[in-house]
Enzyme design. Sequence first.
Site, PDB file in Angstrom:
ATOM      1  N   ASN A 125      -1.661   2.182  15.307  1.00 57.43           N
ATOM      2  CA  ASN A 125      -2.086   3.656  14.770  1.00 57.43           C
ATOM      3  C   ASN A 125      -2.134   4.588  15.854  1.00 57.43           C
ATOM      4  O   ASN A 125      -1.684   5.524  15.901  1.00 57.43           O
ATOM      5  CB  ASN A 125      -3.300   3.720  14.015  1.00 57.43           C
ATOM      6  CG  ASN A 125      -3.225   3.022  12.789  1.00 57.43           C
ATOM      7  OD1 ASN A 125      -2.352   2.701  12.123  1.00 57.43           O
ATOM      8  ND2 ASN A 125      -4.615   2.441  11.982  1.00 57.43           N
TER       9      ASN A 125
ATOM     10  N   ARG B 298      10.112   5.627   1.147  1.00 58.46           N
ATOM     11  CA  ARG B 298      10.279   4.408   2.012  1.00 58.46           C
ATOM     12  C   ARG B 298      10.497   3.221   1.025  1.00 58.46           C
ATOM     13  O   ARG B 298       9.710   3.301  -0.016  1.00 58.46           O
ATOM     14  CB  ARG B 298       8.934   4.175   2.512  1.00 58.46           C
ATOM     15  CG  ARG B 298       8.465   5.149   3.605  1.00 58.46           C
ATOM     16  CD  ARG B 298       7.268   4.772   4.400  1.00 58.46           C
ATOM     17  NE  ARG B 298       6.500   5.926   4.987  1.00 58.46           N
ATOM     18  CZ  ARG B 298       7.015   6.614   6.147  1.00 58.46           C
ATOM     19  NH1 ARG B 298       8.048   6.154   6.970  1.00 58.46           N
ATOM     20  NH2 ARG B 298       6.261   7.482   6.386  1.00 58.46           N
TER      21      ARG B 298
ATOM     22  N   HIS C 121       8.590  13.976  -1.471  1.00 63.48           N
ATOM     23  CA  HIS C 121       7.481  12.731  -1.235  1.00 63.48           C
ATOM     24  C   HIS C 121       7.245  12.331  -2.559  1.00 63.48           C
ATOM     25  O   HIS C 121       6.267  11.142  -2.747  1.00 63.48           O
ATOM     26  CB  HIS C 121       6.338  13.601  -0.546  1.00 63.48           C
ATOM     27  CG  HIS C 121       5.311  12.287   0.009  1.00 63.48           C
ATOM     28  ND1 HIS C 121       4.212  12.282  -0.534  1.00 63.48           N
ATOM     29  CD2 HIS C 121       5.515  11.202   1.001  1.00 63.48           C
ATOM     30  CE1 HIS C 121       3.383  11.285   0.084  1.00 63.48           C
ATOM     31  NE2 HIS C 121       4.184  10.657   0.957  1.00 63.48           N
TER      32      HIS C 121
ATOM     33  N   HIS D 119      -5.009   3.720  -0.735  1.00 64.20           N
ATOM     34  CA  HIS D 119      -3.714   4.578  -0.558  1.00 64.20           C
ATOM     35  C   HIS D 119      -3.442   5.358  -1.969  1.00 64.20           C
ATOM     36  O   HIS D 119      -2.926   6.393  -1.889  1.00 64.20           O
ATOM     37  CB  HIS D 119      -2.533   3.847  -0.295  1.00 64.20           C
ATOM     38  CG  HIS D 119      -1.207   4.900   0.020  1.00 64.20           C
ATOM     39  ND1 HIS D 119      -0.375   5.034  -0.832  1.00 64.20           N
ATOM     40  CD2 HIS D 119      -1.180   5.554   1.286  1.00 64.20           C
ATOM     41  CE1 HIS D 119       0.705   5.715  -0.146  1.00 64.20           C
ATOM     42  NE2 HIS D 119       0.032   6.065   1.096  1.00 64.20           N
TER      43      HIS D 119
END
Length: 726
Positions: free
Chosen positions: A69, A391, A451, A608
């Site tokens: 990260n 992704r 997105h 998430h």
Amino acid sequence: MPKTPLAMNDDVSPDPAPEAPARFDTPETRYVNRELSWLSFNRRVLAEAENEAFPLLERLRFLSISASNLDEFVMIRVAGLEGQASRGLETLGIDGRDPQQQLEAIREQMGALVVRQQRVLDDLRRLLALEGIWIATFEDLDEGQKGWLRDYFESDILPLITPQAIDPSHPFPFVANFGAGVIFRLKRGKRKADLMEMVLIPTAAPRFVRVPGEKAIYVSIEQLVVEFAELLFPGFKILGDGLFRVLRDSDIEVEEEAEDLVRFFRTAIQRRRRGNVVLLELDDECDEVAEALLREQFEVDEEMTVKTSGMLGLADLAAVCSEPRPDLKFTPFSPRYPERILAHDGDCFSAIREKDIVIHHPYESFEVVVDFLRQAARDPAVVSIKQTLYRAGDQSPVIAALIEAAENGKAVTAVVELKARFDEERNLQWATELERAGVQVIYGFTEWKTHAKVSLVVRRDEDGYATYCHFGTGNYHPVNARIYTDFSYFTADPALGRDAAKMFNFVTGYIEPTDLEKLAISPIGLQDKLYELIDREIANAAKGKPAGIWAKMNSITNQGVIDKLYEASAAGVEIVLVVRGICSLRAGVPGLSDNISVKSIIGRFLEHSRMWAFANGADLPSKKADVWITSADAMSRNLEHRVEVMVPVTNKTVHDQLVDQVMLANILDTERSWRLGADGQYERMRVGEDGFNCHEYFMENPSLSGRGNALKAHDVPRLTLKGEHT
């Protein structure tokens, strides 16, 4: 209206009681700096490496994640600020700090974080050694082990490395992003001048070498380069050496005038590998002459140099976590396949036609998403598939299903987002594969990222054409779906199908959607919809009706949304936010955000999923709550610079699952939660005898919309605000 659940929970550590500022008319008093809030989040990740309740190899994995990260933070966020500062730009953060002020604060906190990471590694090394796993220094080894490593170095490493002299006839070599190496200062014979030589660590070799034997002994490759340097430099005297590692600016800024996005990104990916060095890492015993040479050649000053007494590149410790020691890892967990789909003999379309369903990842299998697309690819009644791809991973079953569909004669459209950071190259490869199979590939907008996570399948049913939609809060990535908590919402609602079609037309043909029936889409209306929903709660509070907002997201940094929530708090709306990462909102500050509480959940799974629940005139949780799931965080990049969707959930069972099960469990969690105090600091919530772990709850209990008739007998504990499970 009852107090917020976090305020009611007796297991919560008491808030600090700083003296509240009298006025909130300056950015510093109203907001928390985005970058400093991110560093706070990464400290919480690192704290899980110190969590004695976790198995040792999982703690090592958290250390690796915190290091990874931090690398990305430096390559993107710090690099961006350094670029602004070097160009003299005065772009201010949300808290009013200019780039240089932000960099000074970041470096101070980063330095402390790096020291803490090394301290954690020292502790874990000691504890792992007691369990037979050694992250060893060369001095820890016996002669037999050293001999084996010498042989290994000669046979497997030496052929891969090339010493490079550094002098006027040998220019300083290029060191790629994440590149690491050893620089040596040497002397030979009567030669007066010292010779500088660089040895880059080969990326083709494993970072850690496992010594054969019952004990798992791992030795880093850079130690072997140092210890066996005489094999590289026979006849030379080694006067000094130093380990180093570099991080480069890795952000790709899309030029609006770019005529060919594919060509632009192929070139930009190459440029990124050669971006400016933004951080030089050195071991603290690095030879002074070598250090001076490195800093000169990489053009970094002291502020862009970090020296450490421990190991460089801690993210690579993930390799050690693969050691086959199940006793030192979390108990394996296998995601459930929803019984309701199995009750339809695995026919996703039949199950979705019956009623909407939400798949809660990773507790429920990502295979449902894959099966939905596979069935669409093979079903003769399916005529078209439209799919967004942000992704998808290395070995993507989603891509395979789209290719199969095209080969089977379906009309397949894939919106491939080239601007998915660090996935640009992979997405270019997928786009090529898809086009080769006959898929119509669209790259979307130059200035905005697509997105949104949407699949749209058009099928010829008995009563005419029908649309089946999947709306996700995460990516179509099978590996992430085993770690990230996300929602996959399947519906045959015709209105949502029509809106989804308009969204695709917007991306593929720039046709701005009008007269949307249910969806909210950014950047053209989602933020306004949020304001409208918050304003309704403010109006209800003014009328004396119950008013409240529950929301779950990864980050909140958008000033407009934060100010609107402050306005709602002042009106008496009770607001509970579950924000995993960055939070620029100040919570629980008297006179500013009295009625807002914020918590962050960090644990076995990465939170998430994103959702909003509005009281709508009744105390939360209730059947009247207005519930939405979304692909967007409350960040300016999501609301103003990306194509995102926010989807209303009206099906009773799915509605209850999201509010009474998912959201409430997150609010009630104490064992994996951190509470944000009025001073901007996070404090871990105490576990206590009545502690509640939302991850364990979801692992143990089927979801409401997915359990089907076969599991009606399963007694799913009903959660209440007081933490009672009935």
